[in-house]
Write a protein that holds these residues in place. Structure first.
Motif, mmCIF file in Angstrom:
data_model
loop_
_atom_site.group_PDB
_atom_site.id
_atom_site.type_symbol
_atom_site.label_atom_id
_atom_site.label_comp_id
_atom_site.label_asym_id
_atom_site.label_seq_id
_atom_site.Cartn_x
_atom_site.Cartn_y
_atom_site.Cartn_z
ATOM 1 N N ASN A 54 33.897 -17.660 -0.021
ATOM 2 C CA ASN A 54 33.464 -17.830 -1.407
ATOM 3 C C ASN A 54 31.967 -17.564 -1.566
ATOM 4 O OD1 ASN A 54 35.975 -18.501 -2.538
ATOM 5 N ND2 ASN A 54 35.768 -20.642 -1.942
ATOM 6 N N ILE A 55 31.207 -17.837 -0.519
ATOM 7 C CA ILE A 55 29.773 -17.554 -0.552
ATOM 8 C C ILE A 55 29.548 -16.049 -0.623
ATOM 9 C CG2 ILE A 55 27.604 -17.758 0.717
ATOM 10 C CD1 ILE A 55 28.847 -20.223 2.136
ATOM 11 N N ILE A 56 30.252 -15.322 0.223
ATOM 12 C CA ILE A 56 30.092 -13.870 0.269
ATOM 13 C C ILE A 56 30.577 -13.244 -1.035
ATOM 14 C CG2 ILE A 56 30.557 -11.795 1.622
ATOM 15 C CD1 ILE A 56 28.951 -14.061 3.058
ATOM 16 N N ALA A 57 31.601 -13.837 -1.638
ATOM 17 C CA ALA A 57 32.096 -13.334 -2.921
ATOM 18 C C ALA A 57 31.042 -13.471 -4.017
ATOM 19 C CB ALA A 57 33.374 -14.071 -3.319
ATOM 20 N N LEU A 58 30.258 -14.537 -3.978
ATOM 21 C CA LEU A 58 29.137 -14.666 -4.925
ATOM 22 C C LEU A 58 28.175 -13.490 -4.768
ATOM 23 C CD1 LEU A 58 28.282 -18.471 -4.600
ATOM 24 C CD2 LEU A 58 29.044 -17.338 -6.686
ATOM 25 N N GLY A 59 27.898 -13.153 -3.504
ATOM 26 C CA GLY A 59 27.012 -12.026 -3.242
ATOM 27 C C GLY A 59 27.606 -10.704 -3.706
ATOM 28 N N ALA A 60 28.900 -10.522 -3.494
ATOM 29 C CA ALA A 60 29.557 -9.286 -3.922
ATOM 30 C C ALA A 60 29.505 -9.140 -5.434
ATOM 31 C CB ALA A 60 31.005 -9.278 -3.431
ATOM 32 N N GLY A 61 29.720 -10.246 -6.134
ATOM 33 C CA GLY A 61 29.639 -10.207 -7.586
ATOM 34 C C GLY A 61 28.235 -9.884 -8.055
ATOM 35 N N VAL B 260 39.943 -9.828 -0.691
ATOM 36 C CA VAL B 260 40.490 -10.056 -2.031
ATOM 37 C C VAL B 260 39.496 -10.812 -2.915
ATOM 38 C CG1 VAL B 260 41.696 -12.292 -1.728
ATOM 39 C CG2 VAL B 260 42.681 -10.536 -3.195
ATOM 40 N N THR B 261 38.722 -11.700 -2.328
ATOM 41 C CA THR B 261 37.787 -12.498 -3.128
ATOM 42 C C THR B 261 36.533 -11.713 -3.499
ATOM 43 O OG1 THR B 261 38.576 -14.400 -1.855
ATOM 44 C CG2 THR B 261 36.686 -14.768 -3.258
ATOM 45 N N CYS B 262 36.185 -10.752 -2.668
ATOM 46 C CA CYS B 262 34.960 -9.971 -2.913
ATOM 47 C C CYS B 262 35.204 -8.718 -3.746
ATOM 48 C CB CYS B 262 34.331 -9.558 -1.588
ATOM 49 S SG CYS B 262 33.581 -10.903 -0.661
ATOM 50 N N THR B 263 36.440 -8.416 -4.061
ATOM 51 C CA THR B 263 36.721 -7.141 -4.732
ATOM 52 C C THR B 263 37.489 -7.285 -6.034
ATOM 53 O OG1 THR B 263 38.779 -6.800 -3.470
ATOM 54 C CG2 THR B 263 36.754 -5.895 -2.523
ATOM 55 N N SER B 264 37.787 -8.502 -6.453
ATOM 56 C CA SER B 264 38.657 -8.681 -7.616
ATOM 57 C C SER B 264 37.982 -9.454 -8.737
ATOM 58 C CB SER B 264 39.939 -9.416 -7.202
ATOM 59 O OG SER B 264 40.730 -9.698 -8.340
ATOM 60 N N ILE B 265 38.234 -9.011 -9.959
ATOM 61 C CA ILE B 265 37.720 -9.738 -11.117
ATOM 62 C C ILE B 265 38.451 -11.062 -11.320
ATOM 63 C CG2 ILE B 265 36.923 -7.670 -12.305
ATOM 64 C CD1 ILE B 265 39.480 -7.818 -14.025
ATOM 65 N N HIS B 266 39.596 -11.265 -10.632
ATOM 66 C CA HIS B 266 40.281 -12.551 -10.716
ATOM 67 C C HIS B 266 39.480 -13.659 -10.037
ATOM 68 C CE1 HIS B 266 43.811 -10.883 -12.490
ATOM 69 N NE2 HIS B 266 44.229 -10.249 -11.421
ATOM 70 N N SER B 267 38.604 -13.287 -9.106
ATOM 71 C CA SER B 267 37.859 -14.267 -8.319
ATOM 72 C C SER B 267 36.781 -14.945 -9.154
ATOM 73 C CB SER B 267 37.208 -13.579 -7.113
ATOM 74 O OG SER B 267 36.232 -14.413 -6.528
ATOM 75 N N ARG B 268 36.864 -16.268 -9.266
ATOM 76 C CA ARG B 268 35.845 -17.010 -10.011
ATOM 77 C C ARG B 268 34.479 -16.884 -9.345
ATOM 78 N NH1 ARG B 268 40.189 -20.676 -10.278
ATOM 79 N NH2 ARG B 268 39.321 -22.081 -8.746
ATOM 80 N N ASN B 269 34.467 -16.845 -8.015
ATOM 81 C CA ASN B 269 33.202 -16.722 -7.306
ATOM 82 C C ASN B 269 32.576 -15.347 -7.550
ATOM 83 O OD1 ASN B 269 32.918 -19.300 -5.513
ATOM 84 N ND2 ASN B 269 35.053 -18.692 -5.357
ATOM 85 N N TRP B 270 33.390 -14.299 -7.554
ATOM 86 C CA TRP B 270 32.890 -12.962 -7.869
ATOM 87 C C TRP B 270 32.360 -12.927 -9.303
ATOM 88 C CZ3 TRP B 270 33.411 -9.175 -11.435
ATOM 89 C CH2 TRP B 270 32.925 -7.904 -11.111
#
Length: 338
Positions: free
Chosen positions: A194-201, A249-259
């Motif tokens: 989830n941390i990395i997904a914040l960065g990806a977003g 999936v968490t770093c590449t999708s608009i469904h991800s709240r963290n992204w």
């Protein structure tokens, strides 16, 4: 054989998992302390705040009475934010009368203690009331599970009997479950991605492309692995579903709240603005604090995690932080510590 499952938490993921269980012939009951939400589930058979397109089966009942949810349940599925897990676990422990399998489908680390969710459940629910603790995790958006999209996740536990029972409960032609003995690695992978997904977003919000995203995911996975291994995780877990799978999936999708949260930060919004507008929990925002503190405690190099922490909590400029990351001293990728 029909099994009653108390699903504690009627958000998007809890609702989607209840749907899977009901379609598999079991008896899930959704618990929430929000009366309006439970009334909607029972009377309108919808949960529009979390899954606006889903029509919930009339066989799925909602309740605000925790005792009713737990009565005769053989499995208790925790799908609540990490920050309230300990409090809810205490309440469950007081009401349980028989042994149940405890399952966590949430992803995070507790603040201050930095403990995994399964550890919290073991601490708060006595051994004579639990028949195993399982972490259910992997690349899975509730929005896609709700429409029967193909999904593969992991049931992890040191107790393989418990893991296999959960595997059997959830398996069907669109949901495939693998078992894994490494609950430590599975939970660290679930929380830290989830941390990395914040960065990806944030990268997307700044206008960076696929090259930057791939770099972040790859080096992010290296950080996740280093921290997890330091706490006893199997390195191979991080190239599995709850490692690289969940990270992708968490770093590449608009469904991800963290992204989504990271994307807003990349576009110039403050953390307070982002959290105030999301309407749902952004676990990465709190997990990054725990990971930052754990890395310092263990003297583990986690430059991406540290950079995201600085942006969120030290008001560091996002673009300047990215430039600083890119200009660190040259390293060899092989056996690189950072």
């Amino acid at each position: 054989m029909k099994t009653k499952i108390a699903v504690i938490g009627a958000g998007s993921w809890g609702t989607a998992l209840a749907k899977v269980l009901e379609e598999n012939g079991h008896e899930p009951i959704l618990y929430s302390n929000v009366e309006e939400q439970i009334k909607e589930i029972n009377e309108q058979h919808t949960n529009k705040t979390f899954l606006p397109e889903l029509v919930i089966s009339k066989n799925i009942k909602g309740t605000t009475d925790l005792k009713e949810a737990l009565e005769d349940a053989q499995v208790v599925l925790f799908v609540v934010p990490t920050k309230v897990t300990r409090m809810v676990a205490k309440q469950v422990a007081e009401l349980l009368t028989d042994k149940v399998i405890l399952v966590t489908a949430s992803k995070g680390l507790e603040q201050q203690t930095h403990k995994r969710i399964s550890t919290i459940l073991e601490e708060e629910i006595p051994e004579n009331k639990r028949a195993g603790v399982v972490a259910l995790s992997g690349p899975s958006h509730a929005e896609e599970v709700a429409v029967n999209d193909l999904t593969t996740i992991t049931a992890a536990s040191s107790d393989m009997d418990a893991a296999e029972k959960i595997q059997q409960l959830f398996m069907n032609d669109y949901m495939r479950i693998y078992t894994n003995k490494d609950i430590v690695g599975v939970e660290y992978g679930a929380a830290l991605k989830n941390i990395i997904a914040l960065g990806a977003g944030a990268l997307a919000g700044l206008g960076y492309g696929d090259n930057a995203k791939a770099a972040l995911i790859t080096r992010g996975l290296a950080e996740i692995s280093r921290l997890g291994i330091a706490f006893g995780a199997d390195p191979l877990t991080f190239i599995g579903l709850s490692g690289v799978g969940d990270l992708i999936v968490t770093c590449t999708s608009i469904h991800s709240r963290n992204w989504q949260a990271g994307n807003m930060i990349g576009k110039g919004h403050s953390l307070d603005e982002v959290l105030g507008s999301m309407g749902m929990v952004v676990e990465g925002a709190s997990t990054v604090v725990a990971a930052y503190e754990l890395a310092r405690e263990k003297n583990i190099e986690m430059p991406i995690t540290e950079a995201i922490y600085d942006v969120l909590y030290n008001n560091a400029d996002v673009r300047e932080t990215i430039v600083a990351l890119m200009n660190r001293d040259p390293k060899s990728e092989a056996h690189s510590k950072d």
